[in-house]
Design an enzyme around this catalytic site. Structure first.
Site, short mmCIF file in Angstrom:
data_model
loop_
_atom_site.label_atom_id
_atom_site.label_comp_id
_atom_site.label_asym_id
_atom_site.label_seq_id
_atom_site.Cartn_x
_atom_site.Cartn_y
_atom_site.Cartn_z
N CYS A 52 0.86 -1.17 0.00
CA CYS A 52 0.00 0.00 0.00
C CYS A 52 0.90 1.24 0.00
CB CYS A 52 -0.90 0.00 1.23
SG CYS A 52 -1.86 1.53 1.42
N ASP A 59 -0.51 -5.69 0.31
CA ASP A 59 -1.79 -5.90 -0.37
C ASP A 59 -1.67 -7.20 -1.15
OD1 ASP A 59 -3.20 -3.58 0.39
OD2 ASP A 59 -2.19 -2.39 -1.14
N VAL A 74 5.43 -14.25 -23.81
CA VAL A 74 6.27 -13.90 -22.67
C VAL A 74 6.77 -15.20 -22.04
CG1 VAL A 74 4.39 -13.75 -20.98
CG2 VAL A 74 6.48 -12.45 -20.61
N GLU A 75 8.05 -15.21 -21.70
CA GLU A 75 8.66 -16.38 -21.06
C GLU A 75 8.22 -16.38 -19.59
OE1 GLU A 75 10.80 -18.75 -18.82
OE2 GLU A 75 11.58 -16.71 -18.72
N SER A 76 7.69 -17.50 -19.13
CA SER A 76 7.01 -17.54 -17.82
C SER A 76 7.93 -17.26 -16.63
CB SER A 76 6.29 -18.87 -17.64
OG SER A 76 7.19 -19.94 -17.67
N HIS A 93 -3.92 -0.27 -6.13
CA HIS A 93 -4.36 -1.44 -6.88
C HIS A 93 -4.54 -1.12 -8.37
CE1 HIS A 93 -4.86 -3.00 -2.95
NE2 HIS A 93 -6.16 -2.85 -2.81
N GLU A 94 -5.15 0.02 -8.64
CA GLU A 94 -5.43 0.41 -10.02
C GLU A 94 -4.14 0.58 -10.81
OE1 GLU A 94 -8.74 1.86 -7.32
OE2 GLU A 94 -6.55 1.85 -7.23
#
Length: 154
Positions: A52, A59, A74-76, A93-94
């Site tokens: 936060c 969070d 994308v390579e994991s 969060h946004e």
């Protein structure tokens, strides 16, 4: 991989430390093995954490990232390290959810991408954040993200 558009992955098959911040994280992209085929890739991160920006408290979220690849995927392992770098990152969060989606979209250039951030409540209010790059391509199978709305101890 000798293709200059797709250098060899930095993390795959290597020991890699967790980046200190999302900005320092390097995401690896490799050639799409099925270029020209419309399909969906899903990554779920049910134990995502960030901090936060007001209190510094952790969070927690369940992230679901869906995308229809373009020329690369994308390579994991690099994605795991990128997401892990948020552990010490302060962000609302946004900003965190949309920022992850936009970075992946801008760098990987998929046909389409969406991210759902299902954040666990703090202060009694769960916050869910959704972003997508635009309309899904016609004919793309879009399963539900499978994360139920927060119900508490119900």
């Amino acid at each position: 991989m000798s293709d200059p558009r797709h250098p060899a992955p930095l993390h795959l098959g290597q020991t890699s430390a967790l980046p200190a911040s999302p900005e320092e994280a390097v995401l690896d992209y490799v050639p799409n093995p099925r270029v020209g085929t419309l399909y969906l890739v899903r990554f779920a991160a049910p134990e995502f954490t960030s901090l936060c920006p007001v209190t510094g408290q952790p969070d927690f979220a369940h992230l679901v990232i869906d995308y229809a690849p373009g020329e690369t995927i994308v390579e994991s392992k690099s994605l795991k390290l990128f997401l892990g770098a948020f552990r010490n990152h302060n962000g609302f969060h946004e900003d965190v959810t949309v920022g992850i989606g936009q970075r992946l979209f801008d760098e990987m250039k998929p046909q389409w991408l969406r991210i759902g951030g299902y954040w666990y409540p703090r202060g009694g209010i769960p916050i869910d954040v959704f972003w997508q790059s635009g309309p899904a391509p016609a004919g793309l199978w879009l399963p539900d993200q499978g994360v139920p709305g927060y119900r508490g101890r119900g």
